[in-house]
Design an enzyme around this catalytic site. Structure first.
Site, mmCIF file in Angstrom:
data_model
loop_
_atom_site.group_PDB
_atom_site.id
_atom_site.type_symbol
_atom_site.label_atom_id
_atom_site.label_comp_id
_atom_site.label_asym_id
_atom_site.label_seq_id
_atom_site.Cartn_x
_atom_site.Cartn_y
_atom_site.Cartn_z
ATOM 1 N N SER A 67 0.880 -0.980 0.320
ATOM 2 C CA SER A 67 0.101 0.055 0.472
ATOM 3 C C SER A 67 0.519 1.130 -0.038
ATOM 4 C CB SER A 67 -0.812 0.251 0.906
ATOM 5 O OG SER A 67 -1.673 0.994 0.882
ATOM 6 N N GLU A 71 -9.025 -5.434 -4.072
ATOM 7 C CA GLU A 71 -7.886 -4.645 -3.790
ATOM 8 C C GLU A 71 -9.319 -3.388 -2.616
ATOM 9 O OE1 GLU A 71 -5.275 -3.766 -2.104
ATOM 10 O OE2 GLU A 71 -4.035 -4.550 -4.359
ATOM 11 N N HIS A 116 -7.528 -5.900 -0.172
ATOM 12 C CA HIS A 116 -6.516 -4.613 0.181
ATOM 13 C C HIS A 116 -5.767 -5.302 1.820
ATOM 14 C CE1 HIS A 116 -3.330 -1.468 -0.452
ATOM 15 N NE2 HIS A 116 -4.106 -1.166 0.080
#
Length: 540
Positions: A225, A342, A449
């Protein structure tokens, strides 16, 4: 689609803090040498750094050296300055507990901290090691550049697979990424202090990791990320040249276009005014005013939408996407990928924060709020992703955000990289991955995610979860691929599918699932990347 709308909306979701939570932290202190230190040295638990000796501890067959300072506390006059070297110490410094992490507000994903004295790193390594030193992997945590800490990640599996792992803290939020003319250095640059911290940590690794059994000439930077975005930033930053030899980017391609310095400084001036500064008679006086603002006020007044690096002319001389496309980056082998679902994490996060349930009636409005498309574009997107083709409207919106913000930008970045350096692309596809960060919101999170992190690290979260035997096998395979990249610059796992180098012509992507890793060539079609390129071109 407006150029910066997607990144802005992503950061506003990430600002709640996407990947940080965890174990209790403590302070590190210096201690004089004595019988205990001698015993520790004999067992390999004392290491000499260029600043002084540190004493670690043994845990599960791994040596841990925790809370080692790599830069001076960025407090007082050093707030919003490039990191300075830390002070030397005498005797043997205890390195058996994590040190404070950087200031941030409490969130479901992280623990609050008010300590600006936070520039510490941790070293995890096996006893002994090869004469030439083990490959080194430096982990940059995620969290929207506003939250997260180094001590949430247990790298034992990676270490047992033959690498030394370093996890780091770095300045976050306004303290790490505020740009303001009053803070400009001699070259006129401001902002990106968190990226400078990361480079200072890499310089520490180069100078010291050999004393811990690591190879300073074989360093892999990797992160997820915002940690993946940081890794991309270091790939294109001139200041990071020569500090690492490989890179792994997990879900980090969501913001390939950075704001110019002028735009970032305008936002910084707005922050200064909110904090009660900016009307002083000189830039030096404004800087002094800002450096006197209490940490609590900084956290309260900083941008709730999160932060991103800016093109300051020093750390970043151009946007990440431009640098990759033109081959103007540190050309090291790269592994890069995303997760299949995600954006479902952000759909769930929005719901938990009080946002509306996604329905067929409000679907177009939710699309516009996600990707910022103008009205005709919203209609086209809704037609391409009809709610009737998905288990729920929430899942449909998750597919929109996944493809527009993560999957297709990653494919674009991989295509750029592959023209100049060995590049390998993956997609994490375990649809049954445990959701460790958010409670259930009525629809499956899938391969959301951050869900891949638990397959590489032991992760401290507020929601305990256990992997199934099949997921443990996948975790072992992923660990082998990641450490192989660190060792040789080519990911491979014994007995598993060969991971071919990416080319624009064939676009091979390694699918990581519990059925076994397999090479696929239809990633672009599955994620509608040609469609999103057309949407972007129409809205440019």
């Amino acid at each position: 689609m407006p150029r910066n709308a997607t990144g802005w909306r992503l950061r506003s979701r990430l600002a709640a803090g996407v990947v940080a939570a965890g174990a209790l932290a403590g302070c590190t202190t210096a201690a004089g040498a004595g019988p205990a230190a001698s015993t520790a040295a004999a067992s390999g638990l004392v290491a000499q750094t260029h600043l002084g000796a540190v004493r670690g501890k043994a845990a599960g067959g791994i040596r841990e050296f925790l809370g080692i300072p790599y830069a001076a506390p960025p407090t007082g006059k050093l707030r919003w300055q490039a990191p300075e070297p830390p002070a030397h110490w005498k005797g043997v410094r205890s390195a058996t507990r994590f040190a404070p992490h950087c200031p941030q507000s409490a969130s479901p994903f992280g623990r609050a901290s008010m300590s600006e004295d936070c520039l510490f790193l941790n070293v995890f390594t096996r006893p002994g090691g090869s004469r030439s030193g083990q490959p080194v992997m430096v982990w940059i945590h995620g969290g929207a550049l506003v939250t997260g800490e180094s001590d949430d990640y247990d790298p034992a599996a990676l270490v047992r697979d033959g690498v030394t792992v370093v996890t780091i803290n770095y300045r976050l939020g306004a303290l790490g990424f505020l740009a303001d003319p009053a803070l400009a250095d001699g070259a006129g640059a401001s902002g990106n202090y968190g990226l400078m911290d990361q480079q200072a940590a890499l310089r520490w690794v180069k100078a010291n990791i050999g004393r811990f059994g690591g190879d300073p000439g074989n360093v892999t930077v990797f992160g997820e990320s915002a940690g993946g975005l940081s890794t991309l930033s270091q790939l294109v930053s001139p200041g990071a040249r020569g500090l690492f030899q490989r890179a792994i980017v997990e879900s980090g391609s969501y913001d390939l276009t950075q704001a110019p310095l002028a735009g970032a400084e305008a936002a910084g001036a707005a922050f200064a005014a909110k904090a009660g500064c900016g009307t002083e008679p000189s830039p030096a006086a404004t800087a002094a005013c800002l450096r006197a603002v209490p940490v609590a006020t900084v956290l309260a007044d900083q941008n709730a939408g999160g932060y991103t690096p800016d093109v300051d002319g020093r750390v970043l001389t151009q946007s990440i996407g431009t640098a990759l496309q033109q081959g103007q980056f540190n050309r090291v082998p790269v592994v890069m990928g995303t997760n299949h679902d995600e954006w479902r994490l952000f759909v769930g996060l929005s719901r938990l924060e009080g946002g509306p349930v996604v329905t067929a009636a409000n679907y177009r409005g939710e699309i516009q709020g996600t990707v910022g498309a103008w009205s005709p574009g919203t209609a086209r997107i809704a037609a391409r992703y009809p709610v009737t083709s998905f288990p729920s409207p929430a899942a449909a919106l998750g597919a929109v955000g996944t493809d527009a913000i993560f999957a297709c930008p990653s494919l674009k970045a991989v295509s750029f990289l592959s023209k100049f350096t060995p590049t390998f692309s993956y997609e994490f596809n375990d649809e049954s991955a445990p959701e460790r960060f958010l409670p259930s919101v009525g629809f499956p999170y899938g391969a959301a995610h951050a869900s891949e992190i638990q397959y590489l690290f032991g992760v401290a979260t507020q929601i305990p979860a256990a992997l199934t035997p099949a997921q443990h096998r996948l975790a072992a395979q992923m660990t082998a691929y990641w450490t192989s990249e660190a060792k040789r610059g080519r990911p491979a796992a014994a007995g598993q599918a060969a991971w071919p180098q990416f080319t624009a012509a064939t676009q091979p992507v390694l699918s990581l699932s519990t059925s076994g890793p397999a090479v696929e060539t239809h990633f672009s079609a599955v994620h509608n990347c040609a469609f999103w390129a057309a949407i972007a071109a129409a809205g440019a």
